[in-house]
Design a protein around this motif. Structure first.
Motif, PDB file in Angstrom:
ATOM      1  N   HIS A  85      -8.954 -18.046  11.617  1.00  0.00           N
ATOM      2  CA  HIS A  85      -9.631 -17.583  10.400  1.00  0.00           C
ATOM      3  C   HIS A  85      -9.419 -16.085  10.220  1.00  0.00           C
ATOM      4  N   LEU A  86      -9.615 -15.326  11.284  1.00  0.00           N
ATOM      5  CA  LEU A  86      -9.460 -13.872  11.226  1.00  0.00           C
ATOM      6  C   LEU A  86      -8.014 -13.476  10.951  1.00  0.00           C
ATOM      7  N   LEU A  87      -7.086 -13.997  11.737  1.00  0.00           N
ATOM      8  CA  LEU A  87      -5.698 -13.554  11.650  1.00  0.00           C
ATOM      9  C   LEU A  87      -5.074 -13.918  10.309  1.00  0.00           C
ATOM     10  N   THR A  88      -5.429 -15.078   9.768  1.00  0.00           N
ATOM     11  CA  THR A  88      -4.894 -15.452   8.454  1.00  0.00           C
ATOM     12  C   THR A  88      -5.356 -14.472   7.386  1.00  0.00           C
ATOM     13  N   ASN A  89      -6.644 -14.175   7.367  1.00  0.00           N
ATOM     14  CA  ASN A  89      -7.165 -13.223   6.377  1.00  0.00           C
ATOM     15  C   ASN A  89      -6.547 -11.841   6.547  1.00  0.00           C
ATOM     16  N   MET A  90      -6.434 -11.381   7.790  1.00  0.00           N
ATOM     17  CA  MET A  90      -5.907 -10.046   8.022  1.00  0.00           C
ATOM     18  C   MET A  90      -4.412  -9.962   7.715  1.00  0.00           C
ATOM     19  N   LEU A  91      -3.683 -11.044   7.927  1.00  0.00           N
ATOM     20  CA  LEU A  91      -2.265 -11.057   7.582  1.00  0.00           C
ATOM     21  C   LEU A  91      -2.085 -10.885   6.082  1.00  0.00           C
ATOM     22  N   PHE A  92      -2.847 -11.629   5.286  1.00  0.00           N
ATOM     23  CA  PHE A  92      -2.751 -11.513   3.828  1.00  0.00           C
ATOM     24  C   PHE A  92      -3.175 -10.114   3.375  1.00  0.00           C
ATOM     25  N   LEU A  93      -4.211  -9.557   3.997  1.00  0.00           N
ATOM     26  CA  LEU A  93      -4.656  -8.216   3.629  1.00  0.00           C
ATOM     27  C   LEU A  93      -3.594  -7.181   3.994  1.00  0.00           C
ATOM     28  N   TRP A  94      -2.953  -7.342   5.146  1.00  0.00           N
ATOM     29  CA  TRP A  94      -1.914  -6.407   5.580  1.00  0.00           C
ATOM     30  C   TRP A  94      -0.709  -6.438   4.638  1.00  0.00           C
ATOM     31  N   VAL A  95      -0.308  -7.628   4.195  1.00  0.00           N
ATOM     32  CA  VAL A  95       0.871  -7.755   3.332  1.00  0.00           C
ATOM     33  C   VAL A  95       0.595  -7.208   1.936  1.00  0.00           C
ATOM     34  N   PHE A  96      -0.572  -7.523   1.368  1.00  0.00           N
ATOM     35  CA  PHE A  96      -0.826  -7.210  -0.045  1.00  0.00           C
ATOM     36  C   PHE A  96      -1.755  -6.016  -0.277  1.00  0.00           C
ATOM     37  N   GLY A  97      -2.580  -5.678   0.713  1.00  0.00           N
ATOM     38  CA  GLY A  97      -3.588  -4.657   0.484  1.00  0.00           C
ATOM     39  C   GLY A  97      -3.037  -3.265   0.268  1.00  0.00           C
ATOM     40  N   ASP A  98      -1.956  -2.904   0.982  1.00  0.00           N
ATOM     41  CA  ASP A  98      -1.457  -1.530   0.887  1.00  0.00           C
ATOM     42  C   ASP A  98      -0.993  -1.186  -0.520  1.00  0.00           C
ATOM     43  N   ASN A  99      -0.355  -2.132  -1.206  1.00  0.00           N
ATOM     44  CA  ASN A  99       0.120  -1.856  -2.564  1.00  0.00           C
ATOM     45  C   ASN A  99      -1.013  -1.774  -3.572  1.00  0.00           C
ATOM     46  N   ILE A 100      -2.079  -2.538  -3.354  1.00  0.00           N
ATOM     47  CA  ILE A 100      -3.223  -2.430  -4.250  1.00  0.00           C
ATOM     48  C   ILE A 100      -3.952  -1.120  -4.001  1.00  0.00           C
ATOM     49  N   GLU A 101      -4.046  -0.696  -2.746  1.00  0.00           N
ATOM     50  CA  GLU A 101      -4.605   0.621  -2.454  1.00  0.00           C
ATOM     51  C   GLU A 101      -3.752   1.713  -3.086  1.00  0.00           C
ATOM     52  N   ASP A 102      -2.446   1.550  -3.060  1.00  0.00           N
ATOM     53  CA  ASP A 102      -1.538   2.505  -3.679  1.00  0.00           C
ATOM     54  C   ASP A 102      -1.767   2.571  -5.188  1.00  0.00           C
ATOM     55  N   ALA A 103      -1.996   1.412  -5.808  1.00  0.00           N
ATOM     56  CA  ALA A 103      -2.154   1.349  -7.264  1.00  0.00           C
ATOM     57  C   ALA A 103      -3.522   1.830  -7.734  1.00  0.00           C
ATOM     58  N   LEU A 104      -4.546   1.701  -6.891  1.00  0.00           N
ATOM     59  CA  LEU A 104      -5.904   2.062  -7.292  1.00  0.00           C
ATOM     60  C   LEU A 104      -6.340   3.420  -6.747  1.00  0.00           C
ATOM     61  N   GLY A 105      -5.843   3.799  -5.593  1.00  0.00           N
ATOM     62  CA  GLY A 105      -6.350   4.970  -4.890  1.00  0.00           C
ATOM     63  C   GLY A 105      -7.304   4.532  -3.798  1.00  0.00           C
ATOM     64  N   HIS A 106      -7.503   5.370  -2.804  1.00  0.00           N
ATOM     65  CA  HIS A 106      -8.265   4.991  -1.622  1.00  0.00           C
ATOM     66  C   HIS A 106      -9.702   4.580  -1.958  1.00  0.00           C
TER      67      HIS A 106
END
Length: 227
Positions: A85-106
């Protein structure tokens, strides 16, 4: 059925997505603490800090008198049932989260993440009005990140691990990969799946991400990009 491995989508505004990595680290830390606790204490933590519909609706007293009912709309997103449960969620966050943080700001990304967690929990509550079991997991918030990604970067290439004969990495447009994911959630809702998965939290979080991303993105960040 598939797992995202990485995407081809360079950052344009931030050098290091420390909010994304901080959220991943915090989730892992909390889970590590859970693993050091007796099994009964882990179950008790899920009851105390998970989002229980009848508790949020004030039909049943809160397990922790000092914790407001509404607070579990946030705390549930940092508990996980097991390593998968943890690793699946964190994998998706790792792949997609950085670009959304880039687009929105920290800062706005952090606000966005928690807003998606809350809206995902409310979607779960709406369709489990009398539920007495705790909702836990970051998947609602992560689904919001995925919803934002499909709107902002639908053409970005995502390498997914697909099993055809043997598992192999395949590059596919984000729109197809994430579209297939949300279609899967809708399918299980429509067939009335009895699996212990919060399908409505996933769908609610995904729709929240789509709704919030255009409002919270940086000026100049286009929609439907990622080529």
């Amino acid at each position: 059925m598939f797992l995202p491995l990485h995407d081809v989508n360079p950052h344009r505004h931030v050098g290091f997505p420390y909010v994304t990595y901080g959220l991943i680290g915090l989730n892992i830390l909390i889970f590590a603490i859970q693993m050091l606790m007796p099994h009964s204490a882990v179950d008790e933590a899920a009851i105390r800090f998970g989002m229980i519909p009848i508790v949020v609706r004030d039909l049943y007293p809160a397990p922790l008198p000092w914790l407001p009912d509404w607070a579990t709309l946030f705390t549930y997103a940092f508990l996980h049932a097991d390593w998968l449960h943890l690793l699946t969620n964190m994998l998706f966050l790792w792949v997609f989260g950085d670009n959304i943080e880039d687009a929105l700001g920290h800062i706005r990304f952090l606000v966005f993440y928690f807003a998606c967690a809350v809206l995902a929990a409310l979607a779960h509550l709406a369709f489990n009005w009398s539920g007495n079991g705790p909702l836990i997991g970051a998947s609602g918030a992560v689904a919001g990140v995925m919803g934002a990604y499909i709107l902002l970067f639908p053409h970005a290439r995502v390498f997914v691990l697909a099993r055809i004969v043997i598992p192999i990495p395949l590059p596919v447009p984000a729109f197809w990969m994430l579209g297939f994911w949300v279609a899967t959630q809708l399918f299980y809702v429509l067939i009335g799946s009895t699996e212990p998965v919060a399908w409505w939290a996933h769908i609610g979080g995904f729709l929240a991400g789509i709704a919030l991303a255009p409002l919270m993105r940086r000026k100049g960040v286009p929609l439907l990009s990622g080529r």
